[in-house]
Design an enzyme around this catalytic site. Structure first.
Site, PDB file in Angstrom:
ATOM      1  N   THR A   1       0.866  -1.187   0.000  1.00 46.76           N
ATOM      2  CA  THR A   1       0.000   0.000   0.000  1.00 46.76           C
ATOM      3  C   THR A   1       0.904   1.239   0.000  1.00 46.76           C
ATOM      4  OG1 THR A   1      -0.259  -0.256   2.410  1.00 46.76           O
ATOM      5  CG2 THR A   1      -2.045  -1.061   1.012  1.00 46.76           C
TER       6      THR A   1
ATOM      7  N   LYS B   1       4.178  -7.025   3.821  1.00 46.06           N
ATOM      8  CA  LYS B   1       3.904  -5.620   3.551  1.00 46.06           C
ATOM      9  C   LYS B   1       3.611  -4.931   4.871  1.00 46.06           C
ATOM     10  CE  LYS B   1       0.483  -3.541   3.345  1.00 46.06           C
ATOM     11  NZ  LYS B   1      -0.288  -2.626   4.277  1.00 46.06           N
TER      12      LYS B   1
ATOM     13  N   THR C   1      -1.152  -3.029  10.818  1.00 48.68           N
ATOM     14  CA  THR C   1      -1.614  -3.162   9.439  1.00 48.68           C
ATOM     15  C   THR C   1      -0.480  -3.739   8.603  1.00 48.68           C
ATOM     16  OG1 THR C   1      -2.601  -2.132   7.524  1.00 48.68           O
ATOM     17  CG2 THR C   1      -1.080  -0.795   8.742  1.00 48.68           C
TER      18      THR C   1
ATOM     19  N   GLU D   1       6.303   4.656   7.351  1.00 50.42           N
ATOM     20  CA  GLU D   1       5.917   5.833   6.564  1.00 50.42           C
ATOM     21  C   GLU D   1       6.742   7.054   6.950  1.00 50.42           C
ATOM     22  OE1 GLU D   1       1.283   4.576   5.685  1.00 50.42           O
ATOM     23  OE2 GLU D   1       1.748   5.876   7.381  1.00 50.42           O
TER      24      GLU D   1
ATOM     25  N   ASN E   1      -0.046  10.633   5.929  1.00 46.45           N
ATOM     26  CA  ASN E   1      -1.303  10.250   6.573  1.00 46.45           C
ATOM     27  C   ASN E   1      -2.357  11.355   6.574  1.00 46.45           C
ATOM     28  OD1 ASN E   1      -1.142   7.384   7.777  1.00 46.45           O
ATOM     29  ND2 ASN E   1       0.866   8.277   8.162  1.00 46.45           N
TER      30      ASN E   1
ATOM     31  N   THR F   1      -7.022  10.938  -0.048  1.00 47.74           N
ATOM     32  CA  THR F   1      -7.158  11.860  -1.175  1.00 47.74           C
ATOM     33  C   THR F   1      -5.935  11.873  -2.062  1.00 47.74           C
ATOM     34  OG1 THR F   1      -6.365  13.663   0.227  1.00 47.74           O
ATOM     35  CG2 THR F   1      -8.747  13.341   0.073  1.00 47.74           C
TER      36      THR F   1
END
Length: 407
Positions: free
Chosen positions: A157, A183, A194, A280, A402, A407
């Site tokens: 992702t 992942k 996650t 991230e 995040n 969007t």
């Protein structure tokens, strides 16, 4: 070749989830993710494999997780695995559960296996229904002879890179291979997050033994990483052992059981570290080593607490040798230890000795915090137990990623 006290195993160059005998994998773009990215992956075993799984502790458990758990509980066997990325199929009600069952049925029919031997997983946006027309079209195009790299890419992702490896270990004079792919980048925290991890092996091992070993290994690998303190709805680690190597059945009484466990642990730990390193917005892998604790559980508490601290993570990002944040996080971990015995190192620079600050070279300490892998060692002088936790620094980019995830 990597040597440990318990085993000798070889890391396979460019190893992946299909390195063990009898496994195939692939991936394809089906239009869930933007820019024609791969978003449907599959793994196939030539024969039904002993299977084991561990799952998120989040009260909101995604539909694919429920379906996969049901499959494994049927008879402890799996032969195929289907994964989509982009949409998590979590918090999607009855429709989401029906879609998960539909995916499992269609995949099983497409690759010619029993539906009870099919597993599914999803990752991505929560609260959105899957575009089943795209999913079904993708499933109907699956051919079991694919590329492992495509599978590793299709399950991502917000990840910036694929995460895969394999090792070989000799058991009963026979080479056994263990491979894996994972992942995970955000919403990562101990007790599953996650993240998805899939491990394959051609070893002969019964499902109940595999399940117990997976639980033990998870506590020392996947449950020792954190990126941002959030635990998700879809977390899952699955292991398939198809027995194609032909070794004598592995169990704790086997004379070379520890060799297999060490190799299995290495694969899981490396996948976990790859997830932590790819957090991230991360720029560094942070490794917290806790030594001389009363018990492994106490050591794990402290390691998790320190690596999860936003203040510690921010200090690492800024290469600020602010050791006060480290001992503070250890102090609220809930672990039992004597504050006047604790010593702390930033890399090889001692900054606290037996609960008291010492003079140190701040420039050298700061340089240690600028490395790709930052090692922080905490010595409790309470016993002989130890544990290691992994995480990453906290950068400005984490907020950027995040703040605009949908969007």
């Amino acid at each position: 070749m990597i040597k440990t006290e318990q085993a000798i195993y070889t890391v396979i160059e460019n190893g992946n989830i299909t390195s063990p005998s009898g496994f195939q994998a692939g991936g394809a773009p089906i239009g869930i993710r933007k820019h024609n990215k791969l978003d449907l992956g599959w793994v196939y075993s030539e024969v039904p494999a002993s299977a084991a799984g561990v799952y998120t502790l989040n009260a909101f458990r995604a539909a694919p997780l429920l379906v996969t758990e049901e499959s494994i509980l049927e008879d402890g066997k799996l032969q195929g695995l289907l994964v989509n990325s982009g949409i998590a199929n979590a918090c999607t009600g009855k429709e989401g559960l029906v879609n998960a069952y539909t995916m499992r049925q269609a995949f099983a029919e497409q690759v010619g296996i029993s539906v009870k031997h099919a597993a599914i997983a999803s990752t991505g946006l929560i609260g959105v229904q899957l575009p089943m027309d795209k999913v079904m079209t993708g499933i109907q195009a699956i051919e079991t002879d694919g590329e492992a790299d495509d599978f590793a890419q299709a399950i991502l992702t917000t990840d910036t890179c694929t995460k895969q490896l394999a090792v070989s270990v000799e058991i009963d004079g026979i080479p056994i291979t263990i491979g894996g792919a994972a992942k995970g980048s955000g919403m990562i925290h101990p007790n599953m997050a996650t993240m998805l991890a899939f491990v394959t092996t051609d070893a002969v091992i019964p499902a109940d033994v595999l399940q117990q070993q997976l639980k033990t290994t998870t506590d020392q690998s996947y449950n020792m990483i954190t990126v941002d303190g959030d635990t998700s709805t879809n977390d899952m680690v699955l292991v398939l052992a198809n027995g194609k190597a032909g070794n004598k059945e592995l169990n704790p009484k086997h004379p070379e059981w520890k060799k297999f466990c060490a190799a299995f642990q290495y694969v899981s730990q490396e996948l976990a570290k790859k997830i932590a390193r790819d957090g991230e917005g991360a720029t560094k892998l942070v490794e917290i080593r806790v030594q001389q604790a009363q018990s492994a559980e106490e050591a794990r508490k402290i390691g998790k607490s320190v690596v999860a601290s936003s203040l510690v993570k921010a200090a690492v990002y800024g290469a600020d040798p602010n050791w006060g944040r480290i001992i503070t996080a250890a102090g609220y971990s809930g672990a039992t230890f004597s504050p006047d015995k604790i010593s702390v190192w930033l890399g090889d620079v001692l900054v606290v000795q037996e609960g008291t600050p010492v003079s140190f070279d701040e420039v050298e300490a700061s340089e240690n915090l600028k490395q790709d892998t930052v090692v922080i060692t905490i010595d409790l002088q309470e016993g002989n137990a130890e544990a290691t936790a992994w995480g990453c620094d906290l950068s400005y980019d984490y907020v950027k990623i995040n703040a605009s995830y949908r969007t």
